[in-house]
Write a protein that holds these residues in place. Structure first.
Motif, mmCIF file in Angstrom:
data_model
loop_
_atom_site.group_PDB
_atom_site.id
_atom_site.type_symbol
_atom_site.label_atom_id
_atom_site.label_comp_id
_atom_site.label_asym_id
_atom_site.label_seq_id
_atom_site.Cartn_x
_atom_site.Cartn_y
_atom_site.Cartn_z
ATOM 1 N N ALA A 60 0.825 -1.206 0.000
ATOM 2 C CA ALA A 60 0.000 0.000 0.000
ATOM 3 C C ALA A 60 0.862 1.260 0.000
ATOM 4 O O ALA A 60 0.555 2.231 -0.699
ATOM 5 C CB ALA A 60 -0.935 -0.002 1.209
ATOM 6 N N ILE A 63 2.356 1.703 -3.568
ATOM 7 C CA ILE A 63 1.374 2.128 -4.572
ATOM 8 C C ILE A 63 0.936 3.564 -4.345
ATOM 9 O O ILE A 63 0.895 4.370 -5.284
ATOM 10 C CB ILE A 63 0.153 1.186 -4.568
ATOM 11 C CG1 ILE A 63 0.549 -0.215 -5.049
ATOM 12 C CG2 ILE A 63 -0.961 1.743 -5.461
ATOM 13 C CD1 ILE A 63 -0.575 -1.237 -4.985
ATOM 14 N N THR A 64 0.611 3.907 -3.104
ATOM 15 C CA THR A 64 0.127 5.268 -2.837
ATOM 16 C C THR A 64 1.223 6.304 -3.087
ATOM 17 O O THR A 64 0.942 7.402 -3.568
ATOM 18 C CB THR A 64 -0.402 5.398 -1.392
ATOM 19 O OG1 THR A 64 0.579 4.911 -0.462
ATOM 20 C CG2 THR A 64 -1.686 4.600 -1.226
ATOM 21 N N SER A 110 -8.916 -5.528 -7.065
ATOM 22 C CA SER A 110 -7.747 -5.467 -7.941
ATOM 23 C C SER A 110 -7.426 -6.860 -8.449
ATOM 24 O O SER A 110 -8.091 -7.848 -8.098
ATOM 25 C CB SER A 110 -6.544 -4.937 -7.152
ATOM 26 O OG SER A 110 -6.096 -5.929 -6.217
ATOM 27 N N LEU A 223 -10.016 4.173 -8.344
ATOM 28 C CA LEU A 223 -8.759 3.690 -7.771
ATOM 29 C C LEU A 223 -8.415 2.280 -8.231
ATOM 30 O O LEU A 223 -7.240 1.905 -8.263
ATOM 31 C CB LEU A 223 -8.842 3.708 -6.242
ATOM 32 C CG LEU A 223 -8.894 5.079 -5.571
ATOM 33 C CD1 LEU A 223 -9.128 4.923 -4.076
ATOM 34 C CD2 LEU A 223 -7.615 5.862 -5.831
ATOM 35 N N GLU A 226 -6.151 2.559 -11.206
ATOM 36 C CA GLU A 226 -4.885 3.177 -10.809
ATOM 37 C C GLU A 226 -4.020 2.190 -10.035
ATOM 38 O O GLU A 226 -2.816 2.039 -10.303
ATOM 39 C CB GLU A 226 -5.137 4.412 -9.943
ATOM 40 C CG GLU A 226 -5.759 5.590 -10.662
ATOM 41 C CD GLU A 226 -5.837 6.812 -9.760
ATOM 42 O OE1 GLU A 226 -4.775 7.223 -9.246
ATOM 43 O OE2 GLU A 226 -6.942 7.337 -9.565
ATOM 44 N N PHE A 227 -4.608 1.515 -9.054
ATOM 45 C CA PHE A 227 -3.856 0.571 -8.234
ATOM 46 C C PHE A 227 -3.399 -0.622 -9.062
ATOM 47 O O PHE A 227 -2.272 -1.107 -8.890
ATOM 48 C CB PHE A 227 -4.715 0.094 -7.058
ATOM 49 C CG PHE A 227 -4.618 0.962 -5.829
ATOM 50 C CD1 PHE A 227 -4.248 0.422 -4.613
ATOM 51 C CD2 PHE A 227 -4.907 2.309 -5.889
ATOM 52 C CE1 PHE A 227 -4.166 1.207 -3.467
ATOM 53 C CE2 PHE A 227 -4.833 3.112 -4.756
ATOM 54 C CZ PHE A 227 -4.463 2.567 -3.546
#
Length: 252
Positions: A60, A63-64, A110, A223, A226-227
Protein backbone atom coordinates in the motif's frame (compact mmCIF):
# COMPACT_ATOMS: atom_id res chain seq x y z
CA UNK A 1 -3.25 56.50 7.05
CA UNK A 2 -5.70 54.41 9.02
CA UNK A 3 -7.41 53.50 5.76
CA UNK A 4 -4.11 52.27 4.32
CA UNK A 5 -3.42 50.17 7.42
CA UNK A 6 -6.92 48.75 7.27
CA UNK A 7 -6.50 47.88 3.60
CA UNK A 8 -3.10 46.28 4.26
CA UNK A 9 -4.58 44.24 7.10
CA UNK A 10 -7.43 43.08 4.88
CA UNK A 11 -5.03 42.01 2.13
CA UNK A 12 -2.89 40.08 4.65
CA UNK A 13 -5.98 38.30 6.00
CA UNK A 14 -7.02 37.30 2.49
CA UNK A 15 -3.50 36.04 1.80
CA UNK A 16 -3.40 33.96 5.00
CA UNK A 17 -6.81 32.43 4.30
CA UNK A 18 -5.68 31.59 0.78
CA UNK A 19 -2.52 29.90 2.01
CA UNK A 20 -4.42 27.89 4.62
CA UNK A 21 -6.96 26.92 2.02
CA UNK A 22 -4.23 25.73 -0.31
CA UNK A 23 -2.73 23.64 2.52
CA UNK A 24 -6.13 22.13 3.24
CA UNK A 25 -6.44 20.94 -0.33
CA UNK A 26 -3.57 18.55 0.38
CA UNK A 27 -6.06 16.38 2.29
CA UNK A 28 -7.62 15.50 -1.05
CA UNK A 29 -4.46 13.49 -1.81
CA UNK A 30 -4.76 11.25 1.24
CA UNK A 31 -6.12 7.72 1.03
CA UNK A 32 -7.36 5.69 3.99
CA UNK A 33 -6.58 1.97 4.01
CA UNK A 34 -8.81 -0.25 6.15
CA UNK A 35 -7.33 -3.44 7.56
CA UNK A 36 -7.52 -5.96 10.39
CA UNK A 37 -4.11 -5.91 12.05
CA UNK A 38 -4.19 -9.43 13.43
CA UNK A 39 -2.97 -11.27 10.36
CA UNK A 40 0.83 -11.40 10.24
CA UNK A 41 2.74 -11.28 7.99
CA UNK A 42 0.08 -9.42 5.98
CA UNK A 43 -0.60 -6.88 8.73
CA UNK A 44 0.00 -6.72 12.47
CA UNK A 45 0.75 -4.20 15.19
CA UNK A 46 4.44 -3.56 15.90
CA UNK A 47 4.44 -3.29 19.69
CA UNK A 48 7.73 -1.36 19.66
CA UNK A 49 6.52 1.43 17.40
CA UNK A 50 2.74 1.02 17.89
CA UNK A 51 2.41 1.09 14.09
CA UNK A 52 0.72 -1.36 11.74
CA UNK A 53 3.30 -3.17 9.60
CA UNK A 54 3.30 -6.04 7.12
CA UNK A 55 3.25 -7.25 3.54
CA UNK A 56 -0.01 -5.47 2.69
CA UNK A 57 1.17 -2.27 4.37
CA UNK A 58 4.39 -2.18 2.32
CA UNK A 59 2.46 -2.77 -0.91
CA UNK A 60 0.00 0.00 0.00
CA UNK A 61 2.83 2.41 0.84
CA UNK A 62 4.54 1.72 -2.50
CA UNK A 63 1.37 2.13 -4.57
CA UNK A 64 0.13 5.27 -2.84
CA UNK A 65 3.56 6.87 -3.07
CA UNK A 66 3.74 6.13 -6.79
CA UNK A 67 0.28 7.66 -7.26
CA UNK A 68 1.10 10.74 -5.18
CA UNK A 69 -1.15 10.01 -2.18
CA UNK A 70 -0.50 10.15 1.54
CA UNK A 71 -1.52 6.96 3.34
CA UNK A 72 -3.49 6.56 6.55
CA UNK A 73 -4.26 3.10 7.98
CA UNK A 74 -7.24 2.23 10.17
CA UNK A 75 -7.55 -1.04 12.10
CA UNK A 76 -10.88 -2.82 12.71
CA UNK A 77 -12.40 -6.30 12.83
CA UNK A 78 -12.14 -8.18 9.54
CA UNK A 79 -15.86 -8.83 9.16
CA UNK A 80 -16.67 -5.09 9.27
CA UNK A 81 -14.17 -3.94 6.64
CA UNK A 82 -16.36 -3.84 3.51
CA UNK A 83 -19.29 -2.31 5.39
CA UNK A 84 -17.01 0.38 6.81
CA UNK A 85 -15.51 1.16 3.40
CA UNK A 86 -18.94 1.49 1.80
CA UNK A 87 -19.94 3.79 4.67
CA UNK A 88 -17.15 6.17 3.68
CA UNK A 89 -14.69 5.30 6.46
CA UNK A 90 -11.94 4.28 4.06
CA UNK A 91 -10.90 4.28 0.41
CA UNK A 92 -9.65 0.71 0.03
CA UNK A 93 -9.08 -2.50 1.96
CA UNK A 94 -5.93 -4.60 2.23
CA UNK A 95 -6.26 -7.46 4.69
CA UNK A 96 -5.22 -10.63 2.90
CA UNK A 97 -8.73 -10.58 1.46
CA UNK A 98 -9.87 -13.13 -1.13
CA UNK A 99 -12.37 -11.81 -3.72
CA UNK A 100 -15.07 -14.46 -3.41
CA UNK A 101 -18.46 -14.10 -5.10
CA UNK A 102 -20.25 -12.68 -2.05
CA UNK A 103 -17.65 -9.95 -1.57
CA UNK A 104 -17.75 -9.07 -5.26
CA UNK A 105 -21.39 -8.10 -4.81
CA UNK A 106 -20.35 -5.28 -2.48
CA UNK A 107 -16.87 -4.31 -3.66
CA UNK A 108 -14.59 -4.16 -6.69
CA UNK A 109 -11.21 -5.91 -6.50
CA UNK A 110 -7.75 -5.47 -7.94
CA UNK A 111 -5.84 -8.25 -9.64
CA UNK A 112 -4.62 -11.02 -7.30
CA UNK A 113 -1.26 -10.03 -5.80
CA UNK A 114 -0.48 -13.14 -3.70
CA UNK A 115 -1.73 -16.73 -3.53
CA UNK A 116 -1.61 -18.96 -0.46
CA UNK A 117 -3.03 -22.27 0.79
CA UNK A 118 -5.49 -23.15 3.55
CA UNK A 119 -4.20 -25.23 6.47
CA UNK A 120 -6.00 -27.24 9.12
CA UNK A 121 -4.09 -26.30 12.27
CA UNK A 122 -4.15 -28.56 15.33
CA UNK A 123 -2.14 -29.45 18.42
CA UNK A 124 0.44 -32.13 17.64
CA UNK A 125 -1.14 -34.58 20.06
CA UNK A 126 -4.69 -34.10 18.69
CA UNK A 127 -4.69 -37.22 16.53
CA UNK A 128 -6.04 -35.14 13.64
CA UNK A 129 -3.99 -35.90 10.54
CA UNK A 130 -6.56 -35.77 7.71
CA UNK A 131 -9.68 -33.77 6.94
CA UNK A 132 -11.76 -36.85 7.74
CA UNK A 133 -10.37 -36.83 11.28
CA UNK A 134 -12.32 -33.60 11.90
CA UNK A 135 -15.58 -35.57 12.19
CA UNK A 136 -17.50 -34.45 15.29
CA UNK A 137 -14.76 -31.93 16.12
CA UNK A 138 -14.97 -28.17 16.80
CA UNK A 139 -13.18 -26.07 14.18
CA UNK A 140 -12.35 -22.39 14.65
CA UNK A 141 -12.24 -19.79 11.84
CA UNK A 142 -12.06 -16.01 11.60
CA UNK A 143 -15.45 -14.33 11.27
CA UNK A 144 -16.15 -13.28 7.68
CA UNK A 145 -12.94 -14.82 6.33
CA UNK A 146 -12.54 -17.04 3.30
CA UNK A 147 -11.60 -19.80 5.76
CA UNK A 148 -15.12 -19.63 7.18
CA UNK A 149 -16.32 -20.61 3.72
CA UNK A 150 -13.72 -23.37 3.57
CA UNK A 151 -15.03 -24.76 6.86
CA UNK A 152 -18.58 -24.68 5.50
CA UNK A 153 -17.41 -26.60 2.42
CA UNK A 154 -15.78 -29.23 4.64
CA UNK A 155 -18.99 -29.40 6.71
CA UNK A 156 -20.94 -30.41 3.60
CA UNK A 157 -19.30 -33.85 3.72
CA UNK A 158 -18.02 -34.12 7.30
CA UNK A 159 -19.98 -33.43 10.48
CA UNK A 160 -18.05 -30.62 12.22
CA UNK A 161 -18.98 -27.78 14.55
CA UNK A 162 -17.81 -24.40 13.24
CA UNK A 163 -16.94 -21.66 15.75
CA UNK A 164 -15.99 -18.11 14.71
CA UNK A 165 -13.86 -15.44 16.38
CA UNK A 166 -12.99 -11.92 15.23
CA UNK A 167 -9.21 -12.27 15.54
CA UNK A 168 -6.74 -15.03 14.67
CA UNK A 169 -4.92 -14.89 18.05
CA UNK A 170 -8.26 -15.58 19.75
CA UNK A 171 -8.65 -18.73 17.63
CA UNK A 172 -5.12 -19.90 18.48
CA UNK A 173 -5.76 -19.36 22.18
CA UNK A 174 -9.03 -21.31 22.03
CA UNK A 175 -7.10 -24.22 20.51
CA UNK A 176 -4.30 -24.06 23.03
CA UNK A 177 -6.73 -24.26 25.97
CA UNK A 178 -8.69 -27.07 24.34
CA UNK A 179 -11.97 -25.34 23.43
CA UNK A 180 -11.27 -25.83 19.70
CA UNK A 181 -9.98 -29.11 18.26
CA UNK A 182 -8.64 -27.44 15.12
CA UNK A 183 -8.66 -24.23 13.10
CA UNK A 184 -8.49 -23.36 9.42
CA UNK A 185 -5.89 -20.66 8.76
CA UNK A 186 -3.93 -19.48 5.72
CA UNK A 187 -0.52 -21.17 5.53
CA UNK A 188 1.54 -17.97 5.54
CA UNK A 189 -0.28 -16.74 8.64
CA UNK A 190 -0.12 -20.12 10.37
CA UNK A 191 3.67 -20.21 9.91
CA UNK A 192 4.17 -17.46 12.48
CA UNK A 193 1.97 -19.22 15.00
CA UNK A 194 3.86 -22.48 14.48
CA UNK A 195 7.05 -20.61 15.32
CA UNK A 196 5.57 -19.11 18.50
CA UNK A 197 3.70 -22.26 19.53
CA UNK A 198 5.80 -25.40 18.85
CA UNK A 199 2.94 -27.61 20.02
CA UNK A 200 0.95 -26.71 16.92
CA UNK A 201 1.09 -28.36 13.51
CA UNK A 202 -0.94 -28.27 10.31
CA UNK A 203 -1.73 -29.81 6.94
CA UNK A 204 -3.24 -28.49 3.72
CA UNK A 205 -6.95 -28.65 3.00
CA UNK A 206 -6.94 -30.43 -0.35
CA UNK A 207 -10.69 -30.19 -0.90
CA UNK A 208 -10.67 -26.46 -1.75
CA UNK A 209 -8.75 -24.13 -4.04
CA UNK A 210 -5.91 -21.85 -2.97
CA UNK A 211 -6.68 -18.41 -1.53
CA UNK A 212 -5.69 -15.38 -3.60
CA UNK A 213 -5.39 -11.94 -1.98
CA UNK A 214 -6.59 -8.76 -3.71
CA UNK A 215 -7.26 -5.10 -2.86
CA UNK A 216 -10.92 -4.14 -2.33
CA UNK A 217 -12.49 -0.84 -3.46
CA UNK A 218 -15.94 0.68 -3.48
CA UNK A 219 -18.01 -0.31 -6.49
CA UNK A 220 -17.09 1.86 -9.48
CA UNK A 221 -14.02 3.40 -7.81
CA UNK A 222 -11.45 4.95 -10.16
CA UNK A 223 -8.76 3.69 -7.77
CA UNK A 224 -9.16 0.12 -9.02
CA UNK A 225 -7.55 0.93 -12.38
CA UNK A 226 -4.88 3.18 -10.81
CA UNK A 227 -3.86 0.57 -8.23
CA UNK A 228 -3.87 -2.25 -10.79
CA UNK A 229 -1.48 -0.30 -13.00
CA UNK A 230 1.09 0.14 -10.22
CA UNK A 231 0.49 -3.37 -8.87
CA UNK A 232 1.34 -4.86 -12.26
CA UNK A 233 4.38 -2.59 -12.52
CA UNK A 234 5.51 -4.04 -9.17
CA UNK A 235 5.13 -7.54 -10.58
CA UNK A 236 7.16 -6.62 -13.66
CA UNK A 237 9.96 -4.64 -11.98
CA UNK A 238 10.55 -7.13 -9.15
CA UNK A 239 9.34 -4.91 -6.30
CA UNK A 240 6.54 -7.31 -5.40
CA UNK A 241 8.96 -10.25 -5.32
CA UNK A 242 11.21 -8.29 -2.94
CA UNK A 243 8.32 -7.84 -0.52
CA UNK A 244 7.35 -11.51 -0.81
CA UNK A 245 10.90 -12.46 0.19
CA UNK A 246 10.91 -9.88 3.00
CA UNK A 247 7.66 -11.03 4.60
CA UNK A 248 7.35 -14.69 3.58
CA UNK A 249 10.95 -15.70 2.94
CA UNK A 250 12.15 -15.94 6.51
CA UNK A 251 13.41 -12.40 7.16
CA UNK A 252 12.65 -11.03 10.61
Amino acid sequence: MKAKKWLLGLMMSILIVGVLGACGNGDDKKLVMLTSADYPPYESMDTNTNEIVGFDVDIAKYITKELGYELEIKDMDFNSLITAMNAGKGDFIMAGMTPDEDRKKNADFSDIYFTAKHLIVTKKDSGIETTEDLKDKTVGVQTGSIQEGVAETVAETIDIKIETRNRIPEIIQEMLVGRFDAAIIEDTVAAGHFKNNPELTGFEVKEVSEAGSAIAFEKGSDLTVEFNRVLNEMKDNGELDKLVVKWFGGEE
